[in-house]
Design an enzyme around this catalytic site. Structure first.
Site, PDB file in Angstrom:
ATOM      1  N   ASP A  66       0.789  -1.248   0.000  1.00  0.00           N
ATOM      2  CA  ASP A  66       0.000   0.000   0.000  1.00  0.00           C
ATOM      3  C   ASP A  66       0.819   1.295   0.000  1.00  0.00           C
ATOM      4  O   ASP A  66       1.785   1.410   0.759  1.00  0.00           O
ATOM      5  CB  ASP A  66      -0.861   0.093   1.276  1.00  0.00           C
ATOM      6  CG  ASP A  66      -1.540  -1.200   1.621  1.00  0.00           C
ATOM      7  OD1 ASP A  66      -1.472  -2.152   0.841  1.00  0.00           O
ATOM      8  OD2 ASP A  66      -2.147  -1.253   2.716  1.00  0.00           O
ATOM      9  N   GLU A 249     -10.400  -2.553   4.425  1.00  0.00           N
ATOM     10  CA  GLU A 249      -9.055  -2.037   4.719  1.00  0.00           C
ATOM     11  C   GLU A 249      -8.904  -0.645   4.098  1.00  0.00           C
ATOM     12  O   GLU A 249      -9.672  -0.265   3.214  1.00  0.00           O
ATOM     13  CB  GLU A 249      -7.984  -2.963   4.115  1.00  0.00           C
ATOM     14  CG  GLU A 249      -8.034  -4.393   4.632  1.00  0.00           C
ATOM     15  CD  GLU A 249      -6.902  -5.280   4.100  1.00  0.00           C
ATOM     16  OE1 GLU A 249      -6.322  -6.027   4.897  1.00  0.00           O
ATOM     17  OE2 GLU A 249      -6.612  -5.243   2.892  1.00  0.00           O
TER      18      GLU A 249
HETATM   19  C1  FRU Z   1      -3.780  -3.695   2.783  1.00  0.00           C
HETATM   20  C2  FRU Z   1      -3.137  -4.103   4.102  1.00  0.00           C
HETATM   21  C3  FRU Z   1      -3.482  -3.122   5.199  1.00  0.00           C
HETATM   22  C4  FRU Z   1      -2.329  -3.286   6.140  1.00  0.00           C
HETATM   23  C5  FRU Z   1      -1.174  -3.530   5.209  1.00  0.00           C
HETATM   24  C6  FRU Z   1      -0.123  -4.445   5.740  1.00  0.00           C
HETATM   25  O1  FRU Z   1      -3.133  -4.205   1.671  1.00  0.00           O
HETATM   26  O2  FRU Z   1      -3.547  -5.385   4.483  1.00  0.00           O
HETATM   27  O3  FRU Z   1      -4.734  -3.354   5.788  1.00  0.00           O
HETATM   28  O4  FRU Z   1      -2.140  -2.145   6.935  1.00  0.00           O
HETATM   29  O5  FRU Z   1      -1.727  -4.094   4.041  1.00  0.00           O
HETATM   30  O6  FRU Z   1       0.982  -4.487   4.909  1.00  0.00           O
END
Ligand code: FRU
Length: 530
Positions: A66, A249
């Site tokens: 992300d 998320e």
């Molecule tokens: C989304 C996610 C978020 C988390 C991150 C961990 O892709 O699962 O929810 O903070 O990636 O790398």
């Protein structure tokens, strides 16, 4: 959930017979410590040349997912991102850092946030506290505050329910380096395993910071006068709203002024559950009053119908401009795509706008995305542009021996008939983009686009509904070495997809079996941004 992802990716790797023999017994511990997938299909030097994007951001080496902490400060766009510097698969998360003046040319910077005693550094956001509400400022220096989830891998492994908490760190040198706040965590989990990804903005009417937080199947809103003390305001979501095949998320809450009225858009990433399978970005349009978000409609709308745009949120501090970028991959296969030195990149940043659909029977709003203007800076002057009508009774062909990526192809078709744009190479690999007028759908077909053995869901044809009802249609396509982004009808229908051809595509063939006429066409090879 990261453990599940790790397990799935590792199981996938282990079960492909041509890779390595399947061990009889698995130990979770063993799996956890394995950070690098062994098999390599093509050498890393070759994949760098073939697949390293020319006009997109990728980490120099290691893993990214992300985008995080995106903020515009003093003429600089900051991009922090989920980063594992030690392997090109997901692992203990850091915040990598890059900066850009135009969202196209990026400079790699030092890692901004490292895991500490409270856990690794999951997704989050950054704000500039111009009024020094936090008291972290020094003299005239406004603090840049990062707000993120701390994820304790030990806590998760031990099966606890308190391993995701929200923390903050402070930068007094415009985002270069950060100091961890001593009072962390600023929000403790109410004993929920999924409690993460804070996105914060300043809400003027109540003079408060507002945080959107993803909590399993819903979004929670918190407010704070000072970024340190947070109070829960409300929550929204649950089974009756949107898609829930997986966890919600990376949320974001942004506003648009339309005909003198403010409308709010709640962006909610979900994995899995996307139209093209796996990870995707849904959104809801509604009202927000500083306490509650009230959606006009509880059905999910999708920002992008392609398979490879996830965890997208917008840059903070850009005024009325809303610019979004996502992680250009999908949790289904992100960890096993055929690159070695690095894995994953960022989509082309997009300007978002809110439009009202032409359908007057419904009060429908749609968010349109168009590539940021600055892509134009990369267009080579010798690209070809035609105003003359091209009748597709005969295919129209563009050939470039040295490869057609990176490039931008823009066209306008007079009547929305079915047609295809076929990108191909001497290996007979082909990526097909098109429009089907019977189903009123755009599509990208990567079933024969190149390497796909790494995951059964990769070789697929995906579709996007056409929302516009104008007679003609337009497409704006950004092609990079391993990705394609389609913005149709001024960004009302969008698709982002990866592909991994064994050789660069050298031919573009535009064809149709109906009487389609292309009335405008521009093909521009792009300069590399690196
Ligand atoms: C989304 C996610 C978020 C988390 C991150 C961990 O892709 O699962 O929810 O903070 O990636 O790398």
């Amino acid at each position: 959930m990261p453990i599940r992802r790790f397990l799935i990716a590792t199981l996938l790797l282990l079960s492909s017979s041509h890779l390595i023999a399947q061990p009889k017994k698995f130990s979770l511990k063993g799996l956890f410590h394995r950070t690098h997938p062994k098999p390599t299909i093509i050498s890393s030097v070759k994949t760098d040349k073939l697949y390293r994007p020319s006009v997109h951001f990728t980490p120099k080496a290691g893993w990214m997912n992300d985008p995080n902490g995106m903020i515009y400060v003093k003429g600089i766009y900051h991009l922090y991102y989920q980063h594992n510097p030690n392997a090109s698969v997901w692992g203990p998360m850091h915040w990598g850092h890059a900066t850009s003046k135009d969202l196209i040319h990026w400079k790699h910077k030092k890692i901004a946030l490292y895991p500490n005693a409270l856990g690794t550094i999951f997704s989050g956001s950054a704000v500039i506290d111009s009024n020094n509400t936090s008291g972290f400022g020094r003299g005239r220096r406004a603090p840049l505050v990062a707000i993120y989830t701390q994820h304790s891998m030990e806590g998760e492994k031990a099966g606890r329910d308190d391993f995701q908490n929200q923390s903050i760190s402070i930068s007094l040198n415009a985002g270069k380096t950060f100091k961890t706040y001593r009072g962390n965590p600023v929000i403790k989990t109410p004993h929920l395993r999924d409690f993460r990804d804070p996105k914060v903005f300043w809400y003027e009417p109540t003079s408060k910071w507002i945080m959107t937080l993803a909590v399993g199947d819903h979004i929670e809103f918190y407010s704070s006068p000072n970024l340190r003390d947070w109070k829960k305001e409300s929550d929204i979501g649950g089974p009756s709203m949107g898609v829930h095949d997986g966890n919600w998320e990376c949320p974001d809450l942004i506003s648009f002024d339309l005909a003198g009225k403010k409308h709010w858009v709640l962006i909610v990433n979900v994995n899995p559950g996307a139209p093209a399978k796996g990870s995707g970005t849904q959104y809801f349009v509604g009202d927000f009053d500083g306490h509650y978000f009230t959606p006009y409609d509880r059905a999910a709308k999708w920002l992008d119908y392609g398979a490879d745009n996830y965890a997208g949120v917008t840059w903070n501090n850009t005024g009325d401009k809303k610019i979004l970028a996502g992680w250009m991959s999908n949790w289904l296969y992100a960890q096993v795509v055929p690159t070695q030195k690095w894995r994953s990149g960022l989509t082309i940043p997009r300007n978002l706008s809110l439009t009202k659909t032409a359908d007057t029977t419904k009060d429908e709003f749609l968010v349109a995305s168009t590539p940021i203007e600055r892509v134009e800076k990369l267009e080579k002057w010798w690209g070809s542009e035609r105003e003359k009508k091209i009748k597709l009774s005969k295919p129209f062909i563009i050939k470039r021996k040295q490869g057609i990526a990176p490039s931008r192809l823009q066209l306008h078709v007079d009547t929305a008939n079915s047609f295809e744009i076929v990108l191909s190479n001497a290996n007979k690999e082909q990526l097909v983009i098109g429009y089907d007028h019977l189903s009123k759908q755009y599509f990208i077909d990567r079933t024969k686009a190149g390497v796909s053995v790494f995951h059964p869901d990769f070789a697929a044809k995906h579709t996007a509904p056409r929302f516009a009802n104008t007679k003609g249609l337009d497409m704006d396509i950004i092609l990079d070495k391993a990705s394609i982004e389609l913005f149709a009808d001024a960004g009302l229908s969008v698709m982002t997809e990866l592909y991994f051809s064994k050789k660069p595509y050298t031919t573009i063939e535009i064809r149709s079996t109906t009487r389609t006429v292309v009335s405008k066409l521009a093909f521009h090879p792009l300069k590399s941004a690196w």
